[in-house]
Design an enzyme around this catalytic site. Sequence first.
Site, PDB file in Angstrom:
ATOM      1  N   MET A  32       2.131   1.682   2.178  1.00  0.00           N
ATOM      2  CA  MET A  32       1.925   2.642   1.081  1.00  0.00           C
ATOM      3  C   MET A  32       1.746   4.055   1.638  1.00  0.00           C
ATOM      4  SD  MET A  32      -0.054   0.562  -1.841  1.00  0.00           S
ATOM      5  CE  MET A  32      -1.661   0.665  -1.132  1.00  0.00           C
ATOM      6  N   GLY A  33       2.147   4.234   2.899  1.00  0.00           N
ATOM      7  CA  GLY A  33       2.079   5.571   3.484  1.00  0.00           C
ATOM      8  C   GLY A  33       0.681   5.931   3.966  1.00  0.00           C
ATOM      9  N   ALA A  34       0.460   7.241   4.185  1.00  0.00           N
ATOM     10  CA  ALA A  34      -0.768   7.724   4.831  1.00  0.00           C
ATOM     11  C   ALA A  34      -0.938   6.940   6.135  1.00  0.00           C
ATOM     12  CB  ALA A  34      -1.987   7.584   3.921  1.00  0.00           C
ATOM     13  N   LEU A  35       0.118   6.970   6.912  1.00  0.00           N
ATOM     14  CA  LEU A  35       0.216   6.104   8.086  1.00  0.00           C
ATOM     15  C   LEU A  35      -0.755   6.507   9.193  1.00  0.00           C
ATOM     16  CD1 LEU A  35       4.123   5.827   8.238  1.00  0.00           C
ATOM     17  CD2 LEU A  35       2.511   4.341   7.027  1.00  0.00           C
ATOM     18  N   HIS A  36      -1.268   5.482   9.868  1.00  0.00           N
ATOM     19  CA  HIS A  36      -2.180   5.708  10.994  1.00  0.00           C
ATOM     20  C   HIS A  36      -1.767   4.770  12.126  1.00  0.00           C
ATOM     21  CE1 HIS A  36      -3.912   2.015   9.481  1.00  0.00           C
ATOM     22  NE2 HIS A  36      -4.157   2.584   8.301  1.00  0.00           N
ATOM     23  N   HIS A  39      -0.753   1.143  11.236  1.00  0.00           N
ATOM     24  CA  HIS A  39       0.641   0.986  10.807  1.00  0.00           C
ATOM     25  C   HIS A  39       1.573   1.085  12.019  1.00  0.00           C
ATOM     26  CE1 HIS A  39      -1.178   2.741   7.008  1.00  0.00           C
ATOM     27  NE2 HIS A  39      -0.612   1.643   6.545  1.00  0.00           N
ATOM     28  N   GLN A  63      -0.170  -2.916  -8.034  1.00  0.00           N
ATOM     29  CA  GLN A  63      -1.242  -3.581  -7.288  1.00  0.00           C
ATOM     30  C   GLN A  63      -2.570  -2.824  -7.371  1.00  0.00           C
ATOM     31  OE1 GLN A  63       1.069  -3.257  -3.543  1.00  0.00           O
ATOM     32  NE2 GLN A  63      -0.903  -2.898  -2.574  1.00  0.00           N
ATOM     33  N   LYS A 152      -5.443  -7.151   9.070  1.00  0.00           N
ATOM     34  CA  LYS A 152      -6.495  -6.441   8.345  1.00  0.00           C
ATOM     35  C   LYS A 152      -6.564  -6.893   6.879  1.00  0.00           C
ATOM     36  CE  LYS A 152      -8.203  -2.268   6.679  1.00  0.00           C
ATOM     37  NZ  LYS A 152      -7.191  -1.923   5.653  1.00  0.00           N
ATOM     38  N   ASP A 153      -5.374  -7.070   6.262  1.00  0.00           N
ATOM     39  CA  ASP A 153      -5.343  -7.566   4.873  1.00  0.00           C
ATOM     40  C   ASP A 153      -5.073  -9.070   4.932  1.00  0.00           C
ATOM     41  OD1 ASP A 153      -5.326  -4.940   3.105  1.00  0.00           O
ATOM     42  OD2 ASP A 153      -4.118  -4.577   4.889  1.00  0.00           O
TER      43      ASP A 153
END
Length: 283
Positions: A32-36, A39, A63, A152-153
């Site tokens: 969903m982006g806001a990559l770190h 990711h 979601q 993580k998920d």
Amino acid sequence: MNIIKSSKALNRYLNTIREGDSKVTIGFIPTMGALHQGHASLIDESVKNNACTVCSIFVNPTQFGDEADLDKYPRPIEKDIKLLMEHGCSILFLPAYEDVYPKNYTHKEFELNNLDHKIEGASRPGHFQGVSNVVSRFFDIIEPTYAYFGQKDFQQTAVVRRLIEICKYETTLKIVPIKREPHGLAMSSRNVRLSDKGRKNAAFIYKSLTQLRDDVPELGLKESVSKAKQFISAQKGARVDYLVAVDSKTLEEVDQIDDAESIAVLTVVEYEGVRLLDNIILK
Ligand code: AMP
């Protein structure tokens, strides 16, 4: 890196690659982006093992139960593109809402063996059906050889495993370990909402999980879980949403370490108004 916005164009492009070389493998990372760096570890794993790596960035409204959470979701696209290029991603798939969910699309209800209703699903009704809808749309468009998801998920990986099984996708699920901040907090796009101090303090979540793992031989599983919950609740401003030991496959709660072949402890802690997910695999 190619940036492709249309699902038809992406499907055509990947078919051309497949026609050119029948042995080519395609790795896919939905985000969903806001990559770190969390990711990035998924991208690295795919780039290492596949000739073509596709990363999608799509903030999937189906979601999110809470519209405010959806609105607040960070969208730093230029920074994301830079990170993907630095890590050797081949294609960024950046679809519009109408492309993922065309007018004639009917939201599906997948038979997820109840994996969608428990734990995180109980706190976020409809969340895992939303995840399943978007993942199945992407799998249909991309037909990846491998799909990379983060440990993580944890519950999401169980849901995707089930989705692959019931839809008979020829995609193999790859699970990548949790990437953490130096002090232990699991990296997450939501961490930017924490204060600097909160971000450091939130290391108590991982600390409680590693302590739990160390406590099990002496205290047993049930007692160790209860001690970890007390430890987190004693931290100023922290609230345990859940902290449960589960059978990794069925996600049924377990009380004893011998109750299942593989066991994980999953938790969500609310801290500074942010839901922080974490987990640890016990066996
Ligand atoms: P998201 O953008 O939050 O939907 O996450 C996209 C993918 O990155 C999911 O498979 C996540 O589990 C994975 N991911 C998120 N954070 C981490 C992390 N800290 N370490 C490894 N994978 C992660």
